[in-house]
Design a protein around this motif. Structure first.
Motif, PDB file in Angstrom:
ATOM      1  N   ARG A  38       1.130   4.909   1.375  1.00 10.41           N
ATOM      2  CA  ARG A  38       0.995   5.431   2.766  1.00 10.41           C
ATOM      3  C   ARG A  38       1.334   6.971   2.753  1.00 10.41           C
ATOM      4  O   ARG A  38       2.234   7.390   2.259  1.00 10.41           O
ATOM      5  CB  ARG A  38       1.465   4.856   3.881  1.00 10.41           C
ATOM      6  N   LEU A  52      -8.352   2.772   3.882  1.00  9.43           N
ATOM      7  CA  LEU A  52      -8.537   1.425   3.916  1.00  9.43           C
ATOM      8  C   LEU A  52      -9.997   0.841   4.396  1.00  9.43           C
ATOM      9  O   LEU A  52     -10.282   0.800   5.291  1.00  9.43           O
ATOM     10  CB  LEU A  52      -7.394   0.480   4.246  1.00  9.43           C
ATOM     11  N   ALA A 102      -6.031   1.947   9.644  1.00  9.37           N
ATOM     12  CA  ALA A 102      -5.416   2.267   8.588  1.00  9.37           C
ATOM     13  C   ALA A 102      -6.184   3.056   7.760  1.00  9.37           C
ATOM     14  O   ALA A 102      -6.990   2.618   6.863  1.00  9.37           O
ATOM     15  CB  ALA A 102      -4.991   1.111   7.750  1.00  9.37           C
ATOM     16  N   VAL A 109      -3.859   5.375   4.058  1.00  7.97           N
ATOM     17  CA  VAL A 109      -3.575   4.590   2.889  1.00  7.97           C
ATOM     18  C   VAL A 109      -3.930   5.431   1.754  1.00  7.97           C
ATOM     19  O   VAL A 109      -5.112   6.075   1.702  1.00  7.97           O
ATOM     20  CB  VAL A 109      -4.363   3.402   2.828  1.00  7.97           C
ATOM     21  N   PHE A 158       0.779  -1.122   0.156  1.00  3.05           N
ATOM     22  CA  PHE A 158      -0.088   0.172  -0.079  1.00  3.05           C
ATOM     23  C   PHE A 158       0.912   1.256   0.121  1.00  3.05           C
ATOM     24  O   PHE A 158       1.915   1.316   0.713  1.00  3.05           O
ATOM     25  CB  PHE A 158      -0.823  -0.096   1.291  1.00  3.05           C
ATOM     26  N   ALA A 189      -1.167  -4.065   4.859  1.00  2.27           N
ATOM     27  CA  ALA A 189      -1.119  -2.830   5.530  1.00  2.27           C
ATOM     28  C   ALA A 189      -0.885  -2.693   6.929  1.00  2.27           C
ATOM     29  O   ALA A 189      -1.160  -1.779   7.557  1.00  2.27           O
ATOM     30  CB  ALA A 189      -2.673  -2.162   5.354  1.00  2.27           C
TER      31      ALA A 189
END
Length: 389
Positions: free
Chosen positions: A174, A333, A330, A179, A172, A209
Motif C-alpha cells: 500500500r 485494486l 482500496a 494498492v 497487499f 485489503a
C-alpha cells in the motif's frame, strides 16, 4: 515492475490477463494452485444467454457470447456454438418461458411440443414445448483458460502474461490507501494495479485489503457418462426449473435437469446447488436425483453408465451479480469475481471490461450494477441490495 498482477488463473483471471496484455499492459498472473485448479476445472463450460433475466447480467452475457465467438479463432480449445433448448413441463411453465424470452430481447425460437424432437430426437415425450436459443454455446473451460494465458496478446505486438503458479497471496502493498502490489509467500511484487480474480475465494482476497465482498461457495455436482458412439444430446438441454434455481437465494439443496453432450462422447449431467461451505463430501442422494432427472429428459440415458462424478464451488453473491471494477475503498485494486455458475460464460466480457478500466478507457457497459462497494452498509444502508434488472 508489471503493470498488473492478476490473482487467480481460472478462466476469469485468464481472460483479464488476456485482454490486459492485448491492451499493451505487462501482466503477471498468480495462483496458489495450477491453471484452472478451482471452480473453472469443475465447470461444464456453459456460455449462456438463455438463463439470464433482462438486466445487467444479460447485457454482460450477450457481450461475452460475441467475444467467445471471436476467441474461438485462437484455436486450442473446444468451442461449440450448438444452442440451448429450454423445455417446459406444462402450459403454465411454457407461458412463463416465452414471456421471459420475449423480455430478454435476444434471438430465440418458441418451439411447439410437436417440434421438440426436431431439435432433440431422443427427448422424452410429454413436454408442453420450449424455447431454443441459438446463441448458447459450450467451451472446454480448462483448455480455454490455458489458451487465453498462452495466447494473451497474439497479434498485438506484445508478450503473453507471465504465469506463476504455486504462489499464495498473503497481503497487499500500500501507498496510503492505494494498492501498489501484492505480498506473497515467495516475496513482494510491486505493480501498477492488482486484479482480484480469485473466484470463490475472492472474498478472502478482498479481506486482505480490508474490504468486504460477501462471496460464498455454492456447491454443485456433475455426472459424466461413458463415451457414446453416436450423439444422443445435440444441444444444451434443460428444464425451466434451472432458470429458477439459478436466481434462487436458498442455501438448501436445489436440483434441476441439465444435460449436454461433448465432442469426445461423454454426456455431462447437472445441476445441483447448495451452500455447505467447502464440504467436498460426495452426496449419493444428490447424484441419484441428478441421474433420475436426466433420464426423465432423455430416457435412453438409462442404459448408459456413469463413469465419474465431481463437484465444484460456484462463487455466490447475494444479488446474483458479479463484482467487476475498481474498488473505491482500496484504489488500485480491481475485482473480477462473484460470477456464481456463469463465470465461464461471462469471463471474456469481464476481462474485456477490466482491461478497459485498467487503461483508462470508457467501459463498453455500465459497471455500476457490478460495483464492488454495493454491499457496504455505509454506502447503501443495507448489506444486501436487491438484484437489479
Amino acid at each position: 515492475m508489471p503493470d498488473v498482477v492478476v490473482i487467480g488463473a481460472g478462466v476469469v483471471g485468464a481472460a483479464c490477463a488476456h485482454y490486459a496484455a492485448r491492451a499493451g499492459l505487462d501482466v503477471v498472473v498468480l495462483d496458489r494452485g495450477p491453471v484452472a485448479g478451482g471452480t473453472t476445472g469443475a465447470g461444464e463450460g456453459n456460455v449462456l444467454v438463455s438463463d439470464k433475466e433482462p438486466g445487467p447480467e444479460l447485457d454482460l452475457a450477450v457481450l461475452s457470447a460475441g467475444l467467445w465467438r471471436e476467441l474461438a479463432g485462437l484455436g486450442g480449445f473446444e468451442y461449440e456454438p450448438k444452442g440451448g433448448l429450454v423445455v417446459a413441463e406444462d402450459d403454465e411453465v411454457l407461458a412463463a418461458l416465452t414471456a421471459l424470452a420475449a423480455g430478454q430481447g435476444v434471438e430465440h425460437t418458441v418451439v411447439e411440443a410437436g417440434r421438440l424432437t426436431d431439435y432433440e430426437p431422443h427427448l422424452a415425450p410429454g413436454f408442453a414445448g420450449g424455447v431454443f436459443y441459438p446463441q448458447d454455446a459450450q467451451v472446454q473451460p480448462m483448455l480455454a483458460a490455458a489458451t487465453l494465458l498462452r495466447k494473451g496478446a497474439r497479434g498485438a505486438g506484445r508478450g503473453t502474461p507471465s504465469l506463476r503458479t504455486g504462489v499464495t497471496v498473503t497481503g497487499f502493498l500500500r501507498d496510503g490507501e492505494r494498492v501498489t502490489g501484492v505480498r506473497t509467500d515467495r516475496g513482494d511484487i510491486p505493480a501498477g494495479a492488482v486484479v482480484n480474480a480469485a473466484g470463490t475465494w475472492g472474498g478472502e482476497v478482498a479481506a486482505l485489503a480490508g474490504v468486504h465482498l460477501p462471496i460464498l461457495p455454492r456447491r454443485g455436482f456433475i455426472l459424466v457418462t461413458e463415451p457414446l458412439d453416436e450423439p444422443l444430446v445435440l444441444h444444451k438441454v434443460y428444464t425451466a426449473a434451472y432458470v429458477t434455481n439459478v436466481a434462487s437465494d436458498s442455501a438448501g439443496l436445489e436440483t434441476s435437469a441439465v444435460v449436454e453432450g461433448t465432442p469426445s462422447g461423454p454426456v455431462l449431467i447437472g445441476a445441483s446447488r447448495e451452500r455447505v461451505g467447502f464440504d467436498r463430501t460426495v452426496s449419493i442422494p444428490v447424484l441419484e436425483r441428478l441421474a433420475r432427472q436426466a433420464v426423465e429428459l432423455f430416457p435412453a440415458l438409462a442404459a448408459r453408465r456413469v463413469i465419474r462424478a465431481y463437484c465444484g464451488f460456484r462463487p455466490y453473491c447475494p444479488d446474483h451479480l458479479p463484482v467487476i471494477g475498481e474498488d473505491p475503498r482500496a484504489p488500485g485494486l480491481y475485482h473480477a469475481c462473484g460470477h456464481e455458475g456463469a463465470g465461464i460464460g461471462l469471463a471474456p466480457a469481464t476481462g474485456h471490461l477490466i482491461a478497459q478500466a485498467l487503461t483508462g478507457g470508457r467501459p463498453g457497459l455500465d459497471l455500476s450494477p457490478f460495483r464492488p462497494d454495493r454491499f457496504d452498509p455505509d454506502r447503501s444502508g443495507t448489506g444486501t441490495p436487491a438484484k437489479e434488472g
